[in-house]
Design a protein around this motif. Structure first.
Motif, PDB file in Angstrom:
ATOM      1  N   LEU A   1       1.190  10.207   6.696  1.00 52.00           N
ATOM      2  CA  LEU A   1       1.672  10.000   5.348  1.00 52.00           C
ATOM      3  C   LEU A   1       2.386   8.748   5.137  1.00 52.00           C
ATOM      4  N   SER A   2       3.441   8.562   5.861  1.00 57.33           N
ATOM      5  CA  SER A   2       4.231   7.478   5.835  1.00 57.33           C
ATOM      6  C   SER A   2       3.763   6.165   6.205  1.00 57.33           C
ATOM      7  N   VAL A   3       2.914   6.124   7.144  1.00 59.52           N
ATOM      8  CA  VAL A   3       2.007   4.985   7.603  1.00 59.52           C
ATOM      9  C   VAL A   3       1.220   4.446   6.461  1.00 59.52           C
ATOM     10  N   TYR A   4       0.347   5.624   5.984  1.00 66.32           N
ATOM     11  CA  TYR A   4      -0.267   5.135   4.776  1.00 66.32           C
ATOM     12  C   TYR A   4       0.440   4.609   3.616  1.00 66.32           C
ATOM     13  N   GLU A   5       1.674   5.384   3.147  1.00 69.16           N
ATOM     14  CA  GLU A   5       2.274   5.100   2.134  1.00 69.16           C
ATOM     15  C   GLU A   5       2.638   3.373   2.326  1.00 69.16           C
ATOM     16  N   GLN A   6       3.182   3.061   3.422  1.00 68.45           N
ATOM     17  CA  GLN A   6       3.510   1.678   3.821  1.00 68.45           C
ATOM     18  C   GLN A   6       2.716   0.725   3.860  1.00 68.45           C
ATOM     19  N   ALA A   7       1.452   1.096   4.296  1.00 68.02           N
ATOM     20  CA  ALA A   7       0.610  -0.020   4.010  1.00 68.02           C
ATOM     21  C   ALA A   7      -0.039  -0.320   2.944  1.00 68.02           C
ATOM     22  N   PHE A   8      -0.054   0.976   1.777  1.00 65.16           N
ATOM     23  CA  PHE A   8      -0.379   0.554   0.606  1.00 65.16           C
ATOM     24  C   PHE A   8       0.605   0.460  -0.721  1.00 65.16           C
ATOM     25  N   SER A   9       1.870   0.218   0.169  1.00 60.13           N
ATOM     26  CA  SER A   9       3.040  -0.038  -0.836  1.00 60.13           C
ATOM     27  C   SER A   9       2.699  -1.281  -1.653  1.00 60.13           C
ATOM     28  N   SER A  10       2.204  -2.307  -1.117  1.00 60.42           N
ATOM     29  CA  SER A  10       2.076  -3.720  -1.834  1.00 60.42           C
ATOM     30  C   SER A  10       0.809  -3.621  -2.551  1.00 60.42           C
ATOM     31  N   ILE A  11       0.137  -2.627  -2.678  1.00 66.68           N
ATOM     32  CA  ILE A  11      -1.549  -2.715  -3.203  1.00 66.68           C
ATOM     33  C   ILE A  11      -1.280  -2.048  -4.598  1.00 66.68           C
ATOM     34  N   GLY A  12      -2.068  -2.522  -5.588  1.00 69.06           N
ATOM     35  CA  GLY A  12      -2.256  -2.064  -6.927  1.00 69.06           C
ATOM     36  C   GLY A  12      -2.866  -0.829  -7.161  1.00 69.06           C
ATOM     37  N   ASP A  13      -3.168  -0.572  -8.403  1.00 70.38           N
ATOM     38  CA  ASP A  13      -3.865   0.790  -8.580  1.00 70.38           C
ATOM     39  C   ASP A  13      -5.375   0.697  -9.042  1.00 70.38           C
ATOM     40  N   SER A  14      -5.953  -0.761  -8.626  1.00 67.58           N
ATOM     41  CA  SER A  14      -7.415  -0.918  -9.039  1.00 67.58           C
ATOM     42  C   SER A  14      -8.174  -0.155  -8.008  1.00 67.58           C
ATOM     43  N   LEU A  15      -9.406  -0.033  -8.444  1.00 72.35           N
ATOM     44  CA  LEU A  15     -10.291   0.807  -7.499  1.00 72.35           C
ATOM     45  C   LEU A  15     -10.801  -0.289  -6.470  1.00 72.35           C
ATOM     46  N   THR A  16     -10.807  -1.326  -6.197  1.00 77.65           N
ATOM     47  CA  THR A  16     -10.887  -2.208  -5.151  1.00 77.65           C
ATOM     48  C   THR A  16      -9.717  -3.028  -4.826  1.00 77.65           C
ATOM     49  N   GLU A  17      -9.214  -2.694  -3.841  1.00 77.04           N
ATOM     50  CA  GLU A  17      -7.948  -3.487  -3.398  1.00 77.04           C
ATOM     51  C   GLU A  17      -8.033  -3.794  -1.859  1.00 77.04           C
ATOM     52  N   PHE A  18      -7.615  -4.997  -1.382  1.00 78.25           N
ATOM     53  CA  PHE A  18      -7.652  -5.503   0.005  1.00 78.25           C
ATOM     54  C   PHE A  18      -6.211  -5.956   0.437  1.00 78.25           C
ATOM     55  N   CYS A  19      -5.782  -5.686   1.313  1.00 76.44           N
ATOM     56  CA  CYS A  19      -4.300  -6.468   1.829  1.00 76.44           C
ATOM     57  C   CYS A  19      -4.102  -6.428   3.136  1.00 76.44           C
ATOM     58  N   ILE A  20      -3.949  -7.521   3.904  1.00 73.69           N
ATOM     59  CA  ILE A  20      -3.612  -7.563   5.200  1.00 73.69           C
ATOM     60  C   ILE A  20      -2.050  -7.684   5.461  1.00 73.69           C
ATOM     61  N   ASN A  21      -1.448  -6.633   6.014  1.00 74.22           N
ATOM     62  CA  ASN A  21      -0.067  -6.448   6.425  1.00 74.22           C
ATOM     63  C   ASN A  21       0.215  -7.102   7.689  1.00 74.22           C
ATOM     64  N   ASP A  22       1.358  -7.097   8.071  1.00 76.19           N
ATOM     65  CA  ASP A  22       1.878  -7.649   9.311  1.00 76.19           C
ATOM     66  C   ASP A  22       1.194  -6.723  10.440  1.00 76.19           C
ATOM     67  N   ASP A  23       0.980  -5.334  10.219  1.00 78.08           N
ATOM     68  CA  ASP A  23       0.465  -4.461  11.359  1.00 78.08           C
ATOM     69  C   ASP A  23      -0.632  -3.636  10.959  1.00 78.08           C
ATOM     70  N   SER A  24      -1.199  -4.049   9.772  1.00 75.89           N
ATOM     71  CA  SER A  24      -2.448  -3.395   9.294  1.00 75.89           C
ATOM     72  C   SER A  24      -3.146  -3.929   8.356  1.00 75.89           C
ATOM     73  N   VAL A  25      -4.441  -3.474   7.944  1.00 73.85           N
ATOM     74  CA  VAL A  25      -5.098  -3.805   6.798  1.00 73.85           C
ATOM     75  C   VAL A  25      -5.210  -2.504   5.834  1.00 73.85           C
ATOM     76  N   ALA A  26      -4.843  -2.575   4.732  1.00 72.73           N
ATOM     77  CA  ALA A  26      -5.165  -1.442   3.907  1.00 72.73           C
ATOM     78  C   ALA A  26      -6.294  -2.104   2.873  1.00 72.73           C
ATOM     79  N   VAL A  27      -7.350  -1.026   2.605  1.00 73.89           N
ATOM     80  CA  VAL A  27      -8.345  -1.267   1.635  1.00 73.89           C
ATOM     81  C   VAL A  27      -8.703   0.038   0.774  1.00 73.89           C
ATOM     82  N   ARG A  28      -9.022  -0.301  -0.442  1.00 72.96           N
ATOM     83  CA  ARG A  28      -9.729   0.902  -1.113  1.00 72.96           C
ATOM     84  C   ARG A  28     -10.880   0.112  -1.818  1.00 72.96           C
TER      85      ARG A  28
END
Length: 108
Positions: free
Chosen positions: A26-53
């Motif tokens: 949960l902590s890793v998940y929350e950190q990865a998605f912390s800079s992502i908005g609430d829209s149904l389609t999101e993509f963000c490359i972080n320093d140590d992961s990629v978060a996508v919805r």
């Protein structure tokens, strides 16, 4: 595979179907998605992961009629080949879509 996968099904709520091997998923998940908005389609490359919805590709909905989102956190080494949602669909979704089709409509 170092992948976190969170989603919900027809009758069951949000849950992690893959934990990426993290004890504190949960902590890793929350950190990865912390800079992502609430829209149904999101993509963000972080320093140590990629978060996508993204919305379920087959437009499946839960019993309340809500579109089912799939959320992934992809870490090394898999993240090196991910540069877009299309890459996630080709490399990650294609490896889990059959599994999801089998479980999305199961009871809680």
């Amino acid at each position: 595979m170092s992948i976190i996968w969170a989603t919900r099904g027809y009758t069951w709520g949000f849950r992690f179907l893959r934990d990426g091997g993290y004890g504190n998923v949960l902590s890793v998940y929350e950190q990865a998605f912390s800079s992502i908005g609430d829209s149904l389609t999101e993509f963000c490359i972080n320093d140590d992961s990629v978060a996508v919805r993204f919305a379920d590709p087959l437009n499946r909905k839960d019993r309340s009629g809500r579109v089912i989102p799939h959320e992934f956190v992809i870490s090394e080494p898999e993240m090196d080949s991910i540069g877009s949602i299309d890459d996630v669909m080709e490399k990650i979704w294609s490896s889990v879509e059959v599994e999801y089709a089998e479980i999305w409509n199961q009871p809680r």
